[in-house]
Design a protein around this motif. Structure first.
Motif: not given
Length: 275
Positions: A71-85, A90-96
């Protein structure tokens, strides 16, 4: 966000060259919405002798699943998926937030916020108010300084999460400030080893009693890791049975002692380089 990252069209925009493994800066687009993300293909991972099973990408996703369960959600959303390589994380980018230096990361955090200082080197023998001592560091020319970290509630939650997932590489560069004093953490590829591998900069609470909040979270996590529970079933897709058993043991030990763990003394407790 998980479904968006998993199903959107992934486009590589560049490479983060400072990373030891392949890390690609990307955008993901779906239904007219576009967001930034990080893509770490399994094909770009360097083998690790002490992590012979699974992949860095799988452990990154497993760490996110455990973080979400707290419930702390300390790690950005992260999934395992197929991609170009090929398959990767794949993980959400955190803007400063405004006032913070741009850093590596993945996408929460908007608006003005006072960005707390999290780590520092000081010449005093004891940390000042609001700081916790980690240990002395060589700063060159025969000089040492005391490494300290902020006595910050989000950092303390992260110290508990790292103890749970057995993080072998918690460096300062993995800490991303978000809006409103929030904190996010990235780079969890060397986690969940069945042997004790905890190496971190967040030793300031070592041996201290856990907060009541942390104890409640750990109790909930114990239930979530029971055989047949959704989290346990999800982790079985990502890490080994031995690693899941060790994860349960770490949660049980934290609840038994009611205290933050202390360095074992069997190997360096602080990762190198520390940032």
């Amino acid at each position: 966000m998980d479904a968006f990252l998993a199903d959107g069209e992934l486009t590589v925009r560049g490479q983060i060259r400072e990373a030891s493994n392949a890390v690609l800066y990307c955008t993901v687009e779906r239904d007219g919405r576009t967001a930034s993300c990080v893509y770490k293909p399994v094909a770009g991972e360097r083998p690790l002798w002490d992590f012979p099973d699974g992949t860095l990408a799988q452990r990154e996703v497993a760490a996110y699943e455990v973080s979400r369960a707290t419930g702390w959600d300390l790690i950005p959303a992260t999934v395992l998926r197929d991609g170009p390589y090929g398959t990767g994380m794949v993980q959400e980018w955190i803007e400063a937030p405004d006032g913070a230096d741009d850093g590596e990361g993945d996408g929460a955090g908007e608006g003005d916020a006072e960005v707390p200082e999290l780590l520092a080197l000081i010449e005093d023998a004891e940390p000042g108010p609001g700081w916790k001592a980690v240990g002395y560091a060589d700063i060159g020319e025969g000089r040492t300084a005391l490494l300290v970290h902020a006595d910050h509630p989000w950092l303390r939650r992260l110290a508990v999460l790292d103890a749970v997932i057995n993080n072998g590489d918690r460096k300062g560069g993995h800490l991303l400030p978000g809006a409103g004093g929030r904190l996010f953490a990235i780079d969890h590829g060397v986690t969940f080893n069945a042997e004790d591998k905890l190496r971190t900069l967040l030793w300031g609470w070592a041996g201290e009693p856990l907060t009541e909040e942390a104890v409640e979270v750990l109790r909930g996590l114990r239930e979530a890791l029971a055989d047949g529970a959704p989290l346990a079933a999800r982790l079985a897709e990502l890490i080994t049975g031995a690693e899941i058993a060790a994860l349960r043991e770490r949660v049980a030990e934290l609840l038994r002692t009611g205290r933050h763990p202390e360095p074992s003394g069997q190997w360096p407790a602080i990762p190198w380089p520390p940032v």
